[in-house]
Design an enzyme around this catalytic site. Structure first.
Site, short mmCIF file in Angstrom:
data_model
loop_
_atom_site.label_atom_id
_atom_site.label_comp_id
_atom_site.label_asym_id
_atom_site.label_seq_id
_atom_site.Cartn_x
_atom_site.Cartn_y
_atom_site.Cartn_z
N ARG A 171 -38.81 -12.92 -77.45
CA ARG A 171 -37.34 -13.81 -77.42
C ARG A 171 -37.77 -15.06 -77.50
O ARG A 171 -38.78 -15.47 -76.69
CB ARG A 171 -36.85 -13.20 -75.93
CG ARG A 171 -35.80 -14.16 -75.45
CD ARG A 171 -35.34 -13.71 -73.99
NE ARG A 171 -34.21 -14.63 -73.27
CZ ARG A 171 -34.68 -15.48 -72.17
NH1 ARG A 171 -36.13 -15.43 -71.74
NH2 ARG A 171 -33.81 -16.20 -71.75
N ARG B 252 -23.03 -28.28 -64.12
CA ARG B 252 -23.64 -29.06 -63.16
C ARG B 252 -22.80 -30.23 -62.44
O ARG B 252 -21.99 -30.53 -63.02
CB ARG B 252 -24.82 -29.59 -63.72
CG ARG B 252 -26.04 -28.48 -64.44
CD ARG B 252 -27.14 -29.14 -64.94
NE ARG B 252 -28.00 -27.90 -65.55
CZ ARG B 252 -28.94 -27.29 -64.86
NH1 ARG B 252 -28.69 -27.16 -63.62
NH2 ARG B 252 -29.48 -26.27 -65.79
N LYS C 194 -24.71 -11.01 -73.03
CA LYS C 194 -25.28 -11.10 -71.93
C LYS C 194 -24.29 -10.91 -70.77
O LYS C 194 -23.53 -11.72 -70.54
CB LYS C 194 -26.16 -12.19 -71.79
CG LYS C 194 -27.30 -12.56 -72.41
CD LYS C 194 -28.01 -13.73 -72.38
CE LYS C 194 -28.58 -14.20 -71.10
NZ LYS C 194 -29.45 -15.53 -71.04
N THR D 258 -34.79 -10.04 -66.27
CA THR D 258 -34.88 -10.99 -65.08
C THR D 258 -35.61 -10.29 -63.92
O THR D 258 -35.35 -9.35 -63.48
CB THR D 258 -33.40 -11.71 -64.64
OG1 THR D 258 -32.78 -11.59 -65.64
CG2 THR D 258 -33.64 -12.74 -63.69
#
Length: 478
Positions: free
Chosen positions: A35, A76, A217, A275
């Site tokens: 990846r 953000r 995802k 993860t």
């Protein structure tokens, strides 16, 4: 090199693992797919990494898949006068369209789509959920909130919106540039971050035009709510538990992981669990017992692949982390309860020729205790349907197209071999038996079952089963 396990290992590459020598070590330790995280990789480095992976592929003589993971929309807050502010529970705090540096009562939010979309009652999670705000009112220019949990906010921290459906696609301008670049280098899979709806996949598919397969995802509650539609439009799924655990209650993530894994398997789409699988191995040479159990659960559940992130990209023990994941998976697959758990999750086949042939091949192979299922596939579809059955015997996918073999390297239980197309039916059988012998899936006297389409070279025509002996005459022709 033949793997003894069925689940695949996806290893992220980064500063700790980007040299050709280290990539080869990771492959030898058990990595099947690499990846490249485009959040931390520019186009020049990405091109270099792809070249190094292809060099390792040539050296080891095995097809290796490459996944390019796009960054997606990163939301953000702006900056603060002092860089960091202390807040108190219950106080009012505002996110607005004023670009001036923030203070203890407000901060700039450079995302007008958020300002327009958030409604009273919606939650805003800052810095991976360390700070939780609840919207009181919003007028399109400012969101007035109450501090619910957490007491600190600082420059450029990420914003998650578990209750808000944003009217933006999953591809940013950066993602579009990155997608063009990775497609030009010939990567096999592209992962799309922060998918919310099936429409988010449409633009990526249009740009890719089949040059790479698209992996969605799943890391937002909106995606979980529309999972069936997203599965329909994607080629594979990734359970991205990091952001999923921020936007949804942590205690809900294990159940969602199982839900996604089983739904993907029913659809015959590969699924990756990702993860923090061996997070402690970023700094330690061995994982915690809980991490070992976490990896084991994904393997028991029948996931196609399990992924390492920082453990292999930036950790102190990248090779050891891959080797540990390999050992855990291999041990689980020899556990006496493993086959029963995998079989209990099996779904009914769809009413298609490919599914009927795949089901029959598995049942015959297991009943007669054959050495392998060998399937000819040009597009990879036959390999996908064979893997959906989760047979007890290995699947050997033969393809004349190297890109197909690389893509299938992500697939559960599938050993991919690039082989020239057969001339006729006899040549096809002979070639399959010879490869079974050469690749260690049978010895003289063993039997294999072969699936293919007749007439040959006709896409989507899988309609034939053939049991064949791996004979001594094959060995003599080696």
């Amino acid at each position: 090199m033949r793997r003894s396990r069925k689940v695949k290992i996806l290893a992220t590459i980064g500063p700790a693992s980007s040299s050709e020598e280290m990539l080869k070590k990771l492959f030898e330790a058990g990595a099947d797919v690499f990846r490249i995280n485009m959040s931390h990789t520019d186009h020049e480095l990405m091109h270099t990494l792809v070249g190094r992976i292809r060099a390792v592929e040539k050296a080891v003589g095995r097809p290796i898949g490459i996944l390019a993971d796009l960054q997606g929309p990163k939301l953000r807050v702006g900056k603060f006068v002092s860089g960091k502010e202390a807040l108190t529970l219950g106080q009012t705090f505002t996110l607005d369209d004023n670009p001036e540096p923030g203070n203890s009562t407000r901060v700039y939010l450079p995302h007008p789509e958020i300002l327009r979309s958030v409604e009273a009652g919606d939650r805003l999670l800052i810095d991976d959920g360390k700070l939780e705000l609840k919207a009181v009112k919003s007028d399109g220019k400012a969101i007035v909130c109450t501090v619910v949990a957490g007491t600190t906010i600082s420059d450029k921290k990420g914003v998650s919106l578990p209750d808000t459906d944003l009217p933006v696609g999953a591809l940013t301008e950066k993602d579009r540039r990155d997608l063009d670049a990775v497609l030009a280098t010939g990567v096999d899979w592209v992962a799309l971050s922060f998918v919310q709806r099936p429409e988010d996949l449409a633009e990526a598919r249009k740009i890719a035009r089949g040059r790479a397969l698209i992996m969605a995802k799943i890391e937002k509650p909106q995606a979980v709510a529309r999972l069936a539609e997203i599965i329909e439009l994607s080629d594979a799924l990734m359970v991205a538990r990091g952001d999923l655990g921020v936007e949804m209650p942590l205690e809900a993530v294990p159940g969602i992981q199982k839900q996604i894994t089983r739904a993907a398997r029913r659809a015959g789409k590969p699924v990756v669990i990702a993860t923090q699988m061996l997070e402690s191995m970023i700094t330690a040479p061995v994982p915690t017992r809980a991490e070992v159990s976490d990896v084991s659960i994904a393997v028991f559940e029948g996931a196609d692949a399990i992924m390492l992130s920082a453990e292999s990209a930036a950790g102190a023990y990248p090779v050891e982390a891959v080797a540990m994941m390999d050992r855990i998976a291999s041990k689980v697959e020899t556990d006496p309860t493993y086959a029963g758990i995998i079989n209990a999750q099996r779904s009914e086949p769809e009413a298609t020729g490919a599914d009927a042939i795949s089901l029959a091949a598995r049942e015959i192979a297991e009943t007669l205790k054959l050495s392998a299922i060998i399937t000819y596939t040009a597009s990879g579809t036959t390999g996908l349907r064979a893997a959906r059955e989760r047979p007890q015997v290995p699947i050997v996918a033969l393809s004349p197209i190297v890109n197909t073999a690389r893509r299938l390297s992500l697939l559960w239980g599938t050993h991919c071999v690039v082989s020239p197309d057969a001339i006729d039916l006899d040549d096809m059988v002979d070639r399959a038996c010879r490869i079974a012998l050469d690749e260690g899936f049978g010895k003289p006297g063993d039997r294999v079952i072969i699936t293919a389409g007749v007439p040959l070279r006709t896409p989507g025509s899988t309609n034939m089963l053939r049991i064949a002996y791996v004979g001594s005459e094959v060995q003599a022709r080696r």
